[in-house]
Design a protein around this motif. Sequence first.
Motif, PDB file in Angstrom:
ATOM      1  N   HIS A 177       0.820  -1.450   0.122  1.00 55.64           N
ATOM      2  CA  HIS A 177       0.419  -0.101  -0.123  1.00 55.64           C
ATOM      3  C   HIS A 177       1.588   1.100   0.093  1.00 55.64           C
ATOM      4  O   HIS A 177       2.087   1.241   0.599  1.00 55.64           O
ATOM      5  CB  HIS A 177      -0.693  -0.024   1.508  1.00 55.64           C
ATOM      6  N   PRO A 178       0.426   2.463  -0.510  1.00 50.58           N
ATOM      7  CA  PRO A 178       1.333   3.285  -1.013  1.00 50.58           C
ATOM      8  C   PRO A 178       2.231   4.066   0.367  1.00 50.58           C
ATOM      9  O   PRO A 178       3.132   4.407   0.820  1.00 50.58           O
ATOM     10  CB  PRO A 178       0.801   4.722  -1.243  1.00 50.58           C
ATOM     11  N   PHE A 179       1.529   4.028   1.357  1.00 43.87           N
ATOM     12  CA  PHE A 179       1.588   4.761   2.910  1.00 43.87           C
ATOM     13  C   PHE A 179       2.157   3.621   3.414  1.00 43.87           C
ATOM     14  O   PHE A 179       3.333   4.343   4.004  1.00 43.87           O
ATOM     15  CB  PHE A 179       0.111   4.923   3.945  1.00 43.87           C
ATOM     16  N   ILE A 180       1.856   2.064   3.549  1.00 41.81           N
ATOM     17  CA  ILE A 180       2.595   1.652   4.652  1.00 41.81           C
ATOM     18  C   ILE A 180       4.469   1.266   3.538  1.00 41.81           C
ATOM     19  O   ILE A 180       5.640   1.496   4.613  1.00 41.81           O
ATOM     20  CB  ILE A 180       2.248   0.415   4.875  1.00 41.81           C
ATOM     21  N   GLU A 181       4.256   1.738   2.427  1.00 42.53           N
ATOM     22  CA  GLU A 181       5.694   1.237   1.079  1.00 42.53           C
ATOM     23  C   GLU A 181       6.407   2.514   2.047  1.00 42.53           C
ATOM     24  O   GLU A 181       7.708   2.088   1.694  1.00 42.53           O
ATOM     25  CB  GLU A 181       5.737   1.421   0.098  1.00 42.53           C
ATOM     26  N   THR A 182       6.218   3.988   2.068  1.00 44.97           N
ATOM     27  CA  THR A 182       6.060   5.134   2.175  1.00 44.97           C
ATOM     28  C   THR A 182       7.025   5.095   3.570  1.00 44.97           C
ATOM     29  O   THR A 182       7.706   5.585   4.348  1.00 44.97           O
ATOM     30  CB  THR A 182       5.988   5.969   1.983  1.00 44.97           C
ATOM     31  N   TYR A 183       6.058   5.060   4.631  1.00 43.08           N
ATOM     32  CA  TYR A 183       6.021   4.772   6.267  1.00 43.08           C
ATOM     33  C   TYR A 183       7.196   3.894   6.786  1.00 43.08           C
ATOM     34  O   TYR A 183       8.423   4.062   6.814  1.00 43.08           O
ATOM     35  CB  TYR A 183       4.812   4.778   6.554  1.00 43.08           C
ATOM     36  N   PHE A 184       7.185   2.354   6.643  1.00 42.48           N
ATOM     37  CA  PHE A 184       8.108   1.953   6.995  1.00 42.48           C
ATOM     38  C   PHE A 184       9.618   1.476   5.889  1.00 42.48           C
ATOM     39  O   PHE A 184       9.696   0.819   6.429  1.00 42.48           O
ATOM     40  CB  PHE A 184       7.074   0.198   7.085  1.00 42.48           C
ATOM     41  N   GLY A 185       8.781   1.394   4.473  1.00 41.76           N
ATOM     42  CA  GLY A 185      10.203   1.211   3.796  1.00 41.76           C
ATOM     43  C   GLY A 185      11.669   2.065   3.245  1.00 41.76           C
ATOM     44  O   GLY A 185      12.758   1.493   3.025  1.00 41.76           O
ATOM     45  N   GLY A 186      11.443   3.214   4.554  1.00 42.15           N
ATOM     46  CA  GLY A 186      12.017   4.379   4.838  1.00 42.15           C
ATOM     47  C   GLY A 186      13.966   2.839   5.121  1.00 42.15           C
ATOM     48  O   GLY A 186      13.598   2.124   6.362  1.00 42.15           O
ATOM     49  N   GLY A 187      15.073   4.051   5.506  1.00 39.65           N
ATOM     50  CA  GLY A 187      16.012   3.385   5.997  1.00 39.65           C
ATOM     51  C   GLY A 187      15.483   3.547   7.322  1.00 39.65           C
ATOM     52  O   GLY A 187      16.087   2.755   8.240  1.00 39.65           O
ATOM     53  N   ARG A 188      14.744   4.339   8.051  1.00 34.34           N
ATOM     54  CA  ARG A 188      14.825   4.458  10.162  1.00 34.34           C
ATOM     55  C   ARG A 188      13.775   3.281   9.761  1.00 34.34           C
ATOM     56  O   ARG A 188      13.786   2.942  10.431  1.00 34.34           O
ATOM     57  CB  ARG A 188      14.033   5.245  10.555  1.00 34.34           C
TER      58      ARG A 188
END
Length: 285
Positions: free
Chosen positions: A236-247
């Motif tokens: 899901h776009p939000f999940i991929e952006t929120y959880f997929g970053g370096g942090r």
Amino acid sequence: MQQEAIIEIEHLRSQFGRTVIHDDLNLNVYRGEIFSIVGGSGSGKTVLMRQMLGLEVPKQGIIRVFGDNIHEPKEHHLEHLRRRSGMLFQHGALYSALNVIENVMQPLRELGTLSDSLIEDIAYLKLHMSGISFEHAKKMPSDLSGGMIKRIALARAIALDPELLFLDEPTAGLDPDSSDGFVDLIRALHEELHLTVVMVTHDLDTLFALSSRIGVIADKKFIAINTPEEVAKVKHPFIETYFGGGRGVRAMGALPPRVSQNLNEINATTISSNILSAQGETHGK
């Protein structure tokens, strides 16, 4: 074996004027877990928590806490909830005119059934459990650091030995060392006091360190409810952006052992679903 649902939300609709915040939102929170709510700005995380506390009334839907529909016009429902739950506000929300020990004593005094000496003894015990030494008991909130304010506010939140604890951004504003120490404290109290915890946080380290399950609000409802590891896999776009970053990747790599053995007892059909249907799946009792 089906786990006991402490909070049950069915077909919730939250609306302010023409703005719809939640639409057909459904959720169960189970005894003994730490359930974390995440979502983008304006997704209604704090609104939902306030509704669980009985501070706001949804446009439609049912919220049951400890089996009571808390928005029915019966005063004892909210009284029952408030004696069995505690709340840690984002900035502590200590009473500025009361010193440390008086802040922790306040909810005990409101009961009107305990002696002053017993109230004071209980308050000192809660401060000790929260890592605050007695030498700070007579200080005023204005003399305290941010980390101390959080711990004293937590001592006040557990003053009545609640079964259910709400945390609003518990580590916001803390430096990394203070944040790690506060996370450790929450984890210890969760296990020692057998708490059920509902937490709103945007901090990924806190989220992954504490959560039994995570619920992600997007598109006006929960689009994913599962363990942290499984939610992070959802497309899901939000999940991929929120959880997929370096942090997010770093926080996932630092996951501790599951905070509560109760997670293993949660019904498999409850935690196996990553994405709720577009119609909003109702989780039964």
